[in-house]
Write a protein that holds these residues in place. Structure first.
Motif, PDB file in Angstrom:
ATOM      1  N   THR A   1      18.047  14.877  48.758  1.00 36.89           N
ATOM      2  CA  THR A   1      19.027  14.936  49.847  1.00 36.89           C
ATOM      3  C   THR A   1      19.566  13.532  50.122  1.00 36.89           C
ATOM      4  N   PRO A   2      20.666  13.436  50.850  1.00 31.56           N
ATOM      5  CA  PRO A   2      21.197  12.113  51.205  1.00 31.56           C
ATOM      6  C   PRO A   2      20.190  11.245  51.973  1.00 31.56           C
ATOM      7  N   LYS A   3      19.218  11.875  52.624  1.00 27.79           N
ATOM      8  CA  LYS A   3      18.190  11.119  53.343  1.00 27.79           C
ATOM      9  C   LYS A   3      16.994  10.776  52.451  1.00 27.79           C
ATOM     10  N   GLY A   4      17.069  11.107  51.160  1.00 31.17           N
ATOM     11  CA  GLY A   4      16.015  10.754  50.212  1.00 31.17           C
ATOM     12  C   GLY A   4      14.882  11.742  50.102  1.00 31.17           C
ATOM     13  N   ARG A   5      15.016  12.901  50.671  1.00 31.69           N
ATOM     14  CA  ARG A   5      13.949  13.912  50.594  1.00 31.69           C
ATOM     15  C   ARG A   5      14.143  14.786  49.367  1.00 31.69           C
TER      16      ARG A   5
END
Length: 81
Positions: free
Chosen positions: A8-12
């Motif tokens: 994801t864009p948040k790195g998840r």
């Protein structure tokens, strides 16, 4: 087996349920990431420990007294204590 895992864009990122089940991670757990020349390797805690034990065995020749206590005992013997 190659599996695409999206980040994801948040790195998840999420491991698919069947992989988590096979690795014994259904109730959560730690995954260790190794960056290698070939890419990235993910290991469970048990896999990381097994790998460390195999490396230790490789470098100690499988000697049972290759730990700290064995080292100190050999030092005492060598020094005549």
């Amino acid at each position: 087996m190659t599996v695409q895992i999206n980040i994801t864009p948040k790195g998840r990122m999420s491991l698919p349920a069947d992989i988590r089940k096979r690795l014994g991670l259904m109730d959560g757990g730690a995954i260790y990431l190794d960056e290698t020349d070939d890419g990235v390797v993910l290991r469970t805690a048990a896999q990381a420990v097994a790998r460390a034990q195999a490396l230790a065995k490789q470098y100690t020749g499988g000697q049972s007294d290759s730990g700290v206590d064995g080292f100190l005992a050999r030092r005492r013997e060598d020094s005549g204590e």
